[in-house]
Design a protein around this motif. Sequence first.
Motif, PDB file in Angstrom:
ATOM      1  N   TYR A  91      32.494  32.240  35.276  1.00 37.40           N
ATOM      2  CA  TYR A  91      31.840  33.531  35.058  1.00 37.40           C
ATOM      3  C   TYR A  91      31.096  33.969  36.320  1.00 37.40           C
ATOM      4  N   SER A  92      30.321  33.052  36.891  1.00 36.31           N
ATOM      5  CA  SER A  92      29.546  33.404  38.088  1.00 36.31           C
ATOM      6  C   SER A  92      30.455  33.721  39.268  1.00 36.31           C
ATOM      7  N   VAL A  93      31.589  33.006  39.380  1.00 37.02           N
ATOM      8  CA  VAL A  93      32.515  33.282  40.488  1.00 37.02           C
ATOM      9  C   VAL A  93      33.143  34.664  40.319  1.00 37.02           C
ATOM     10  N   ALA A  94      33.619  34.966  39.104  1.00 35.80           N
ATOM     11  CA  ALA A  94      34.231  36.272  38.864  1.00 35.80           C
ATOM     12  C   ALA A  94      33.232  37.405  39.114  1.00 35.80           C
ATOM     13  N   LYS A  95      31.974  37.193  38.734  1.00 37.93           N
ATOM     14  CA  LYS A  95      30.956  38.224  38.913  1.00 37.93           C
ATOM     15  C   LYS A  95      30.585  38.397  40.382  1.00 37.93           C
ATOM     16  N   SER A  96      30.403  37.299  41.107  1.00 37.11           N
ATOM     17  CA  SER A  96      29.974  37.390  42.500  1.00 37.11           C
ATOM     18  C   SER A  96      31.083  37.858  43.426  1.00 37.11           C
ATOM     19  N   GLN A  97      32.326  37.426  43.177  1.00 40.50           N
ATOM     20  CA  GLN A  97      33.433  37.792  44.055  1.00 40.50           C
ATOM     21  C   GLN A  97      34.090  39.110  43.662  1.00 40.50           C
ATOM     22  N   ALA A  98      33.793  39.588  42.460  1.00 39.97           N
ATOM     23  CA  ALA A  98      34.295  40.891  41.994  1.00 39.97           C
ATOM     24  C   ALA A  98      35.816  40.971  42.087  1.00 39.97           C
ATOM     25  N   ARG A  99      36.480  39.896  41.711  1.00 43.94           N
ATOM     26  CA  ARG A  99      37.946  39.881  41.721  1.00 43.94           C
ATOM     27  C   ARG A  99      38.434  38.818  40.745  1.00 43.94           C
ATOM     28  N   PRO A 100      39.654  38.954  40.249  1.00 43.65           N
ATOM     29  CA  PRO A 100      40.185  37.921  39.350  1.00 43.65           C
ATOM     30  C   PRO A 100      40.539  36.651  40.122  1.00 43.65           C
ATOM     31  N   PHE A 101      40.506  35.509  39.448  1.00 39.68           N
ATOM     32  CA  PHE A 101      40.878  34.255  40.100  1.00 39.68           C
ATOM     33  C   PHE A 101      41.268  33.224  39.049  1.00 39.68           C
ATOM     34  N   TRP A 102      41.945  32.138  39.506  1.00 45.35           N
ATOM     35  CA  TRP A 102      42.334  31.002  38.670  1.00 45.35           C
ATOM     36  C   TRP A 102      41.376  29.851  38.915  1.00 45.35           C
ATOM     37  N   ASP A 136      26.349  29.823  25.868  1.00 43.88           N
ATOM     38  CA  ASP A 136      26.343  31.104  26.564  1.00 43.88           C
ATOM     39  C   ASP A 136      27.372  31.013  27.688  1.00 43.88           C
ATOM     40  N   LEU A 137      28.490  31.737  27.551  1.00 38.21           N
ATOM     41  CA  LEU A 137      29.574  31.633  28.527  1.00 38.21           C
ATOM     42  C   LEU A 137      29.185  32.168  29.901  1.00 38.21           C
ATOM     43  N   ARG A 138      28.062  32.889  29.994  1.00 38.22           N
ATOM     44  CA  ARG A 138      27.603  33.333  31.305  1.00 38.22           C
ATOM     45  C   ARG A 138      27.179  32.163  32.185  1.00 38.22           C
ATOM     46  N   GLU A 139      26.952  30.991  31.582  1.00 39.04           N
ATOM     47  CA  GLU A 139      26.576  29.810  32.346  1.00 39.04           C
ATOM     48  C   GLU A 139      27.788  29.053  32.889  1.00 39.04           C
ATOM     49  N   MET A 140      29.007  29.457  32.513  1.00 34.02           N
ATOM     50  CA  MET A 140      30.210  28.802  33.008  1.00 34.02           C
ATOM     51  C   MET A 140      30.435  29.165  34.471  1.00 34.02           C
ATOM     52  N   SER A 141      30.994  28.216  35.228  1.00 33.57           N
ATOM     53  CA  SER A 141      31.193  28.440  36.659  1.00 33.57           C
ATOM     54  C   SER A 141      32.154  29.586  36.915  1.00 33.57           C
ATOM     55  N   SER A 161      45.597  29.207  25.048  1.00 36.21           N
ATOM     56  CA  SER A 161      44.692  28.442  24.198  1.00 36.21           C
ATOM     57  C   SER A 161      43.616  29.346  23.608  1.00 36.21           C
ATOM     58  N   SER A 162      43.150  30.312  24.409  1.00 27.86           N
ATOM     59  CA  SER A 162      42.154  31.256  23.908  1.00 27.86           C
ATOM     60  C   SER A 162      42.085  32.465  24.833  1.00 27.86           C
ATOM     61  N   VAL A 163      41.510  33.558  24.298  1.00 29.02           N
ATOM     62  CA  VAL A 163      41.234  34.778  25.061  1.00 29.02           C
ATOM     63  C   VAL A 163      39.814  35.198  24.699  1.00 29.02           C
ATOM     64  N   SER A 164      39.019  35.600  25.689  1.00 25.87           N
ATOM     65  CA  SER A 164      37.624  35.940  25.395  1.00 25.87           C
ATOM     66  C   SER A 164      37.147  37.105  26.257  1.00 25.87           C
ATOM     67  N   PHE A 165      36.067  37.750  25.790  1.00 26.25           N
ATOM     68  CA  PHE A 165      35.352  38.752  26.573  1.00 26.25           C
ATOM     69  C   PHE A 165      33.866  38.538  26.347  1.00 26.25           C
ATOM     70  N   THR A 166      33.102  38.417  27.426  1.00 23.38           N
ATOM     71  CA  THR A 166      31.658  38.170  27.369  1.00 23.38           C
ATOM     72  C   THR A 166      30.913  39.334  28.002  1.00 23.38           C
ATOM     73  N   LEU A 167      29.954  39.885  27.239  1.00 22.21           N
ATOM     74  CA  LEU A 167      29.099  40.967  27.758  1.00 22.21           C
ATOM     75  C   LEU A 167      28.038  40.395  28.692  1.00 22.21           C
ATOM     76  N   ASP A 168      27.905  40.983  29.871  1.00 25.78           N
ATOM     77  CA  ASP A 168      26.938  40.468  30.836  1.00 25.78           C
ATOM     78  C   ASP A 168      25.505  40.766  30.407  1.00 25.78           C
ATOM     79  N   ARG A 169      25.282  41.877  29.752  1.00 25.71           N
ATOM     80  CA  ARG A 169      23.920  42.292  29.423  1.00 25.71           C
ATOM     81  C   ARG A 169      23.259  41.371  28.406  1.00 25.71           C
TER      82      ARG A 169
END
Length: 412
Positions: free
Chosen positions: A98-109, A91-96, A31-39
Amino acid sequence: TFPDPTSTNSSSFRSNASKMLELVSANREYSSVSFTLDRTGETVKVVQRSNGELMAQLSLIGAGDQRIRQDLVPFGSQLQIRDQVDQWTVDLREMSWYSVAKSQARPFWTETYLISNGTDFSTPGVTYALPVYSRQNIFMGVVTIDITISDLSRFIDRIEVGKYGYATLLEFDSKQAVKVVAHPQKNRLLISEKGRDRLATLQELGDPVMSSLATSLGGLRQSENEPQRQVVKTQVRDYQVGVRKIVGERRPEWYLAVVIPDDEFMEGVWRTSGFLAVIGIVAVISVWGLSYAISQRVARPLQELAVETKKVQSLDLAPRTTINSHVREIDELARAMEQMKTGLRSLEKLVPGDYARYLISSGQEAKLGGDRRHITTYFADIIGFTALSERMEPEELVDVLAEYLDVLSGEV
């Protein structure tokens, strides 16, 4: 191949968008592909609209730190701005995820939810989120791929379970609620509430068997690796229902449920483990379906090469996206095919393509001479061409003129 691990700003977003457009074009279930800069929270995203059109969306920081969104569409080899939204607040940094991927430092579904592509429709799907790090192991942002699951309902609908039986796919979400992910009657999957759609729960599905099953599914987690069977009684008839978890690491908590009317089988069969065999058959069918899909991915490059060979026969020499395969010889053959087409395109600049195709189809050889014909010549002027040519590089100008002349020549 994206994002560039050395980039910490949005300067590479346009080149990333071009690569992402190719990725979504080759995988229409995305459906879509995205990349969000954390800074900064800036985002490059490619979405697929309901009519199949692909669009790139750039969320950027403009003047005065104001966030804007630009919608871009392909034009020749460039991306052209179709629309711009000022004061963009998403702001996609507010998506759940995003925070899970950042905190767990691993890919997930993610769990299944209604994915909005930011344009004109929402569809049930899951998101795969992947944290991205620089070469110095500094967190840069998150890449996501949204995958629709509408094809699952069509696949489940093709599974034959007795004369009146059927299969369905369920999911336990983080709130312990059971949602229906796939059902033979996929129009039941969405519930409209306050002008917005959401996935139906078991009670809302309008399926008496699933509604009766909702209160007893909690015990599934106590024996996740073993199939569970129970009898569900409705006002019309009794049903045998088998449920088994679809195992796998870092994926949603999905369960396959198989429903069969009790009177379709002999009483003695139900006293044995025959019903568990039905679960196994459905599992085999599912594995076969997955194996078929994988084999198609291997066979597709060969089929595409065969099509390209026929096109070369008719002097259709248009370049195409590189054929990617897991077989080295196929990749080399595809590269050789493109090199041959490049050489033929160079020759076509000296000999008109239509004339060459005429010679091939008629079996004649090229010779000096010609035909007397009545022809029509059309002259046109492009408004603002001088200013346009002064702003563009020569190579870009040639691309734009070529596309313009192709369209105009077709009309003439």
